[in-house]
Design an enzyme around this catalytic site. Sequence first.
Site, short mmCIF file in Angstrom:
data_model
loop_
_atom_site.label_atom_id
_atom_site.label_comp_id
_atom_site.label_asym_id
_atom_site.label_seq_id
_atom_site.Cartn_x
_atom_site.Cartn_y
_atom_site.Cartn_z
N GLU A 47 0.85 -1.18 0.00
CA GLU A 47 0.00 0.00 0.00
C GLU A 47 0.89 1.23 0.00
OE1 GLU A 47 -3.72 1.77 2.58
OE2 GLU A 47 -1.94 1.15 3.71
N TRP A 48 0.72 2.08 -1.01
CA TRP A 48 1.44 3.36 -1.00
C TRP A 48 0.57 4.38 -0.29
CZ3 TRP A 48 2.49 7.25 -5.55
CH2 TRP A 48 3.29 8.31 -5.05
N ARG A 49 1.01 4.78 0.92
CA ARG A 49 0.34 5.82 1.68
C ARG A 49 0.84 7.17 1.17
NH1 ARG A 49 -1.69 5.23 6.84
NH2 ARG A 49 -1.56 7.50 6.81
N ARG A 83 -4.71 8.85 2.87
CA ARG A 83 -5.47 8.81 4.12
C ARG A 83 -5.59 10.24 4.65
NH1 ARG A 83 -7.97 5.90 4.06
NH2 ARG A 83 -6.89 3.92 4.35
N GLU A 87 -8.91 10.94 9.38
CA GLU A 87 -8.97 9.49 9.58
C GLU A 87 -7.59 8.90 9.89
OE1 GLU A 87 -11.54 6.94 7.61
OE2 GLU A 87 -13.13 8.43 7.34
N HIS A 144 -12.05 4.80 9.30
CA HIS A 144 -11.10 4.63 10.41
C HIS A 144 -11.54 5.50 11.57
CE1 HIS A 144 -9.11 3.72 6.64
NE2 HIS A 144 -8.30 2.92 7.31
N LYS A 171 -13.94 -1.79 4.23
CA LYS A 171 -12.92 -1.84 5.28
C LYS A 171 -13.28 -0.93 6.44
CE LYS A 171 -8.15 -0.44 6.31
NZ LYS A 171 -7.01 0.39 5.88
N ARG A 214 -5.82 -8.62 14.04
CA ARG A 214 -4.95 -8.65 12.87
C ARG A 214 -4.47 -10.06 12.56
NH1 ARG A 214 -3.27 -3.47 11.48
NH2 ARG A 214 -3.61 -1.84 13.04
N SER A 233 2.33 2.11 9.77
CA SER A 233 1.50 3.25 9.38
C SER A 233 0.30 3.41 10.29
CB SER A 233 1.04 3.11 7.93
OG SER A 233 0.15 2.02 7.80
N GLN A 237 0.40 -2.63 14.23
CA GLN A 237 0.85 -3.47 13.13
C GLN A 237 2.00 -4.37 13.58
OE1 GLN A 237 1.69 -0.83 9.83
NE2 GLN A 237 -0.48 -0.53 9.38
#
Length: 254
Positions: A47-49, A83, A87, A144, A171, A214, A233, A237
Amino acid sequence: MKKSVTVRGLTLGEGAPKICVPMVGETTAELLEEASFLKTVDLDVVEWRVDFFEDVEDPEKVKEALNAIRSVLPNIPLIFTFRSAKEGGEKEVSAAYYFELNKAMAESGQVDIIDVELFNNEDEIIKLVSAAHSCNVYVIISNHDFDKTPAKDEIVSRLRKAQELGGDLPKIAVMPRSTADVLTLLDATNTMHEQYADRPIITMSMAGKGVISRLAGEIFGSTLTFGAAKKASAPGQVPVTELRNILSVINRNL
């Protein structure tokens, strides 16, 4: 029969949850270094944030950076995510630019999935989903809550709304204030998966208390989990190597 989502030979919605690792570089040079490192990591999706990217408000520079990332990771499924600050992201931009940027990157041919936040104008979301689908790009519709865990019915309602708006991967990520909140998220995930979802869903409870969510997605119905390679991120995580081992143990025993 639930739909699955297959990108570059990877099917979301079958077997163990797939592992996504975020890229959070601020410059193209940092992103290239990050992408090179991710080639050595046991992951499924990147995922490119882009909200971390210093030139995010220049679409041409975003496209140049995206092309650079793709040159290093040509075959990895790639999620493009801006993002918003509200959020948990790094920046805020106008709604008009948010939709313009996502549409441009969907049309670039370089991303496989875009992430669109649920709490936006619904007509604009529907138009963006349609534009993405016309480019064979899938859409995560996400929400989120970094402050709390909403009630179970509200979590299910938001996931159902994301599905109704055409999201291929509804999501939600929420913040637990107690262990009961984690159970609420897992219960909502299970109810959505069993009763309402006709496609893969992604859910998680954040921070330390929520780590179990998770890991246990395959049991309750979440199809993608986010792991950390270098820099996380979002809170909670798990390092990717540990994550893969745990997911495999659970999968083998089901």
